[in-house]
Write an enzyme that holds these catalytic residues in place. Structure first.
Site, short mmCIF file in Angstrom:
data_model
loop_
_atom_site.label_atom_id
_atom_site.label_comp_id
_atom_site.label_asym_id
_atom_site.label_seq_id
_atom_site.Cartn_x
_atom_site.Cartn_y
_atom_site.Cartn_z
N ASP A 1 -1.28 -6.01 -3.87
CA ASP A 1 -0.43 -5.17 -4.70
C ASP A 1 0.31 -4.20 -3.77
O ASP A 1 0.28 -4.35 -2.55
CB ASP A 1 -1.25 -4.43 -5.78
CG ASP A 1 -2.03 -3.26 -5.21
OD1 ASP A 1 -2.18 -3.18 -3.96
OD2 ASP A 1 -2.48 -2.40 -5.98
N LYS B 1 -1.19 -13.56 -9.13
CA LYS B 1 -1.86 -12.27 -8.90
C LYS B 1 -2.91 -12.01 -9.98
O LYS B 1 -4.04 -11.61 -9.68
CB LYS B 1 -0.83 -11.15 -8.86
CG LYS B 1 -1.44 -9.82 -8.48
CD LYS B 1 -0.40 -8.75 -8.34
CE LYS B 1 -1.08 -7.40 -8.51
NZ LYS B 1 -0.17 -6.40 -9.03
#
Ligand code: SF4
Length: 229
Positions: free
Chosen positions: A152, A134
């Site tokens: 997210d 990420k």
């Protein structure tokens, strides 16, 4: 397990492929200011801000980095102080021991293997200590070389509500979004969903009556043709 929003997408609104472009266009017009909320002045500050943002808010990170980046101006500065001093300087972001290790390890590797520059590809970014997929995705996208779609909590919720995925976990959601979202939009798409999620499509009570994509959304609570109230 995070709450699922898949079950809310019940209204027939057509295929994902046909809806994705108008969704992006309308959100881009609505949130022209959508961008990363972290504050940084160069690529290293970007990378370190993203590393510090794990498990805390961007506002909190910005508060800490305002002083941090004045004190640590070069990569060498992170290696010149004892680990404990750096830990104190980033304490308020939480998980400060692990994060201090990641900052120092990344500073060392950037100096040794990358001439002090932040790399732009995912495999190179993933070599840096503490950088998971990420973080690497966020940094690469911000450096103009998006390698995937950052998922997210907001991107997960909105993708589910908009009927773009029926998956629950971020890796699988990203796998659904990659072939759907035009590559040129991989970088800005998460920002659009994040800002829309913060302002309109709130987790507890989405403001569907104010939403620019409510006609394209299978989860919309606005009944077509009914007066707004
Ligand atoms: S706020 Fe918009 S995107 Fe969110 S559920 Fe309502 S219509 Fe869908």
């Amino acid at each position: 397990m995070a709450r699922s929003f898949v079950g809310e997408a019940r209204r027939p609104v057509g295929r994902r492929r046909d809806r994705i472009r108008p969704i992006i266009e309308r959100l881009a017009a609505e949130h022209a200011d959508a961008r990363i909320a972290l504050r940084f002045r160069n690529d290293v500050e970007l990378l370190f801000s993203v590393l510090l943002s794990a498990q805390t808010t961007d506002v909190n990170v910005n508060r800490v980095t305002e002083r941090l980046f004045e004190k640590y101006r070069r990569l060498e500065d992170y290696l010149a102080v004892p680990q404990e001093e750096l830990e104190r300087d980033i304490y308020a972001t939480g998980f400060f021991r692990q994060k201090a290790k990641s900052l120092r390890g990344s500073a060392r590797l950037l100096l040794e293997d990358f001439d002090g520059r932040v790399p732009r590809t995912l495999p190179e970014l993933l070599r840096l200590p503490g950088v998971a997929r990420k973080t690497a995705n966020v940094v690469a996208a911000e450096l103009g070389n998006p390698q995937g779609v950052v998922v997210d909590t907001h991107v997960r919720r909105l993708s589910q509500r908009l009927g773009l995925t029926r998956r629950e976990d971020p890796v699988r959601i990203e796998r659904d979004l990659i072939p759907l979202v035009p590559r040129a939009d991989w970088g800005r798409f998460p920002h659009l969903l994040i800002w829309h999620g913060r302002r309109v499509c709130l987790a507890r009570r989405p403001l569907c009556e104010l939403c620019v994509v409510n006609g394209l959304c299978p989860s919309s609570r606005v009944v077509p043709g009914a007066p707004l109230g």
